[in-house]
Design an enzyme around this catalytic site. Structure first.
Site, PDB file in Angstrom:
ATOM      1  N   LEU A  58      24.461  45.979  39.115  1.00 17.70           N
ATOM      2  CA  LEU A  58      25.400  46.948  39.686  1.00 17.70           C
ATOM      3  C   LEU A  58      26.685  46.306  40.187  1.00 17.70           C
ATOM      4  O   LEU A  58      27.759  46.915  40.116  1.00 17.70           O
ATOM      5  CB  LEU A  58      24.712  47.672  40.854  1.00 17.70           C
ATOM      6  CG  LEU A  58      25.609  48.444  41.831  1.00 17.70           C
ATOM      7  CD1 LEU A  58      26.041  49.767  41.216  1.00 17.70           C
ATOM      8  CD2 LEU A  58      24.897  48.684  43.163  1.00 17.70           C
ATOM      9  N   TYR A  59      26.611  45.100  40.708  1.00 20.64           N
ATOM     10  CA  TYR A  59      27.731  44.509  41.430  1.00 20.64           C
ATOM     11  C   TYR A  59      28.995  44.412  40.580  1.00 20.64           C
ATOM     12  O   TYR A  59      29.003  43.791  39.512  1.00 20.64           O
ATOM     13  CB  TYR A  59      27.367  43.129  41.963  1.00 20.64           C
ATOM     14  CG  TYR A  59      26.281  43.124  43.021  1.00 20.64           C
ATOM     15  CD1 TYR A  59      25.888  44.300  43.671  1.00 20.64           C
ATOM     16  CD2 TYR A  59      25.645  41.953  43.380  1.00 20.64           C
ATOM     17  CE1 TYR A  59      24.902  44.302  44.637  1.00 20.64           C
ATOM     18  CE2 TYR A  59      24.640  41.943  44.359  1.00 20.64           C
ATOM     19  CZ  TYR A  59      24.274  43.120  44.977  1.00 20.64           C
ATOM     20  OH  TYR A  59      23.295  43.112  45.936  1.00 20.64           O
ATOM     21  N   THR A  60      30.050  45.023  41.095  1.00 24.34           N
ATOM     22  CA  THR A  60      31.380  45.046  40.473  1.00 24.34           C
ATOM     23  C   THR A  60      31.323  45.310  38.973  1.00 24.34           C
ATOM     24  O   THR A  60      32.026  44.687  38.174  1.00 24.34           O
ATOM     25  CB  THR A  60      32.155  43.741  40.761  1.00 24.34           C
ATOM     26  OG1 THR A  60      31.347  42.607  40.410  1.00 24.34           O
ATOM     27  CG2 THR A  60      32.524  43.653  42.230  1.00 24.34           C
TER      28      THR A  60
END
Length: 369
Positions: A58-60
Site C-alpha cells: 500500500l505504501y505510496t
C-alpha cells in the site's frame, strides 16, 4: 544504535531492535521524503547496524517497496537484509478481489510485492489488517503454502483483534502450518491498550511485537503544542481526520507530552529518544519501527537505545500514561488471585529458572597463525 540482534518471536530470524519503516518513502500522499532523502536514511540505518526493513504494498502506491528493493540491491544487502512487507489493502478500486485477505488476493499481492522489491523471497509477510470476512483457516493455509513454495520465510499479523491472533496461532499449531512469528501493532506512551491482551499473547505464544507509531505520529517528538498555530508537521494536516491512527490531540496526550518533556530534560536526551527507549524496553516488544521523514530525525532516533531510563523516571512516564484495565482484567490482579491461591505465595517459575541466551564475545580462531 545498539548492534545487538534478537530472534523474532519463536523463529530463528535475527533482527535489530530498531526497524526502518518505509511508509515515508515517496511523496505520493502529500507528505514523506524524496528519493535522495530516503536513500540517505537507508544508508544511515545500515551503517548503524540495522538489518530490519518494514514496508507494505500500500505504501505510496508501491514506491516504498520499489525504492527499498533498489536500495538493498545497490548495496548488495539481500542476504543481510530482513525485509517485511504486508498485504490486504485494495490496489484496484472497483475490484473486490484486489484487496482483502482471501487466497486470491494474497497470491496476487505477493507476486506484485516480489516484483517491486526485486527479490524472489520475502523474509516476513504480514496480513496488514483484519478484513472481518476471510476465515483464519484460509489465511493461514495460504501463507503456509507461500512458505512451502519458498516465496516467504516467516509470517505475521498486523492490526487484528487479540482473539483472532490467538485463533490463528492455534490453527497453525494444530495443523502444522507456519506459526505467527510477529504481531505488528500500534504502541506508545499515548497508546498502551495492547498491554492487556496482546503482550501476554505474544510472550506466551511466540510472536514478537513490532511496534508502529512509537512516537504517536510525531506527537511525542515535542514539535506540537496545544495552542500552536501553523503547520508543525503531518499531524497538523490531520486535525479533522476520521483516521483513528492520527487522532492524537487530547488533554490526556498533552499531559503525557508535558511529563515526557520534563523527563527528557532531566536525562539530557531528546523527547523522541526517551519515548522510543521506553517502548523498546517494554515486555513483548521485539522491534520498534522508525518512520522518519528527515535524516536528522532518524539519526536522533537511532540513539534511543544508548542509555537507560532510571526506574523513578520510568515510573513517572507510566503513571501519566496509564490506562484503566478493562473487564475482566481487574479480576486477574493480586486482590482477587490471592483468593485463588488460598493466601499462599504462588508463582510460575522461580527467578533464574530460565536465564536468557545472549551470544557475545570474541570468535575462536581457526587459523594456526
Amino acid at each position: 544504535m545498539s548492534m545487538t540482534y534478537y530472534t523474532l518471536g519463536n523463529s530463528g530470524l535475527r533482527v535489530s531492535r530498531m526497524a526502518l519503516g518505509t511508509m515515508t518513502f515517496g511523496t505520493e500522499w502529500g507528505w514523506g521524503t524524496d528519493r535522495d532523502t530516503a536513500r540517505a536514511m537507508f544508508d544511515a540505518y545500515v551503517e548503524a547496524g540495522g538489518n530490519f526493513f518494514d514496508t507494505a504494498d500500500l505504501y505510496t502506491g508501491g514506491t516504498a517497496e520499489t525504492w527499498l528493493g533498489e536500495f538493498v540491491a545497490e548495496r548488495g544487502l539481500r542476504d543481510k537484509a530482513v525485509i517485511a512487507t504486508k498485504f490486504t489493502f485494495n490496489s484496484e478500486p472497483g475490484n473486490a478481489n484486489a484487496g482483502g485477505n482471501g487466497r486470491k488476493n494474497i497470491m496476487r499481492a505477493v507476486d506484485a510485492s516480489l516484483k517491486r522489491l526485486g527479490t524472489d523471497y520475502i523474509d516476513l509477510y504480514l496480513m496488514h489488517v483484519w478484513d472481518r470476512l476471510t476465515p483464519a483457516e484460509e489465511v493461514l493455509r495460504t501463507l503456509d503454502d507461500l512458505v512451502r513454495a519458498g516465496k516467504v520465510r516467516h509470517i505475521g499479523l498486523s492490526d487484528v483483534p487479540a482473539w483472532y491472533a490467538g485463533r490463528a496461532q492455534a490453527i497453525a499449531e494444530l495443523r502444522g502450518y507456519e506459526p505467527i512469528s510477529a504481531l505488528q501493532l500500534e504502541y506508545s506512551l499515548t497508546e498502551r491498550t495492547i498491554e492487556h491482551e496482546f503482550v501476554p499473547l505474544a510472550t506466551r505464544h511466540g510472536a514478537g511485537i513490532m511496534v508502529w507509531s512509537p512516537l504517536a505520529s510525531g506527537l511525542l517528538s515535542g514539535k506540537y503544542r496545544p495552542t500552536q498555530a501553523g503547520n508543525a508537521g503531518r499531524l497538523d494536516g490531520f486535525r479533522n481526520t476520521t483516521h483513528p491512527g492520527f487522532q492524537k490531540f487530547s488533554d490526556r496526550n498533552w499531559a503525557i507530552v508535558a511529563e515526557l518533556e520534563k523527563v527528557a530534560a532531566e536525562l539530557g536526551r531528546s523527547m523522541a529518544e526517551v519515548a522510543l527507549n521506553w517502548v523498546a524496553t517494554q515486555p513483548g516488544v521485539a522491534a520498534v519501527i522508525l518512520g522518519a521523514t528527515k535524516l536528522a530525525q532518524l539519526q536522533d532516533n537511532l540513539a534511543a537505545l544508548d542509555f537507560e531510563i532510571p526506574a523513578a523516571l520510568r515510573q513517572r512516564l507510566e503513571a501519566v500514561s496509564s490506562v484503566p484495565a478493562p473487564f475482566p482484567h481487574p479480576y486477574f490482579g493480586s486482590q482477587i488471585q490471592v483468593r485463588v491461591t488460598g493466601g499462599t505465595v504462588t508463582g510460575d517459575k522461580p527467578s533464574g529458572y530460565s536465564p536468557p541466551v545472549l551470544v557475545e564475545g570474541e570468535a575462536v580462531s581457526i587459523s594456526s597463525n
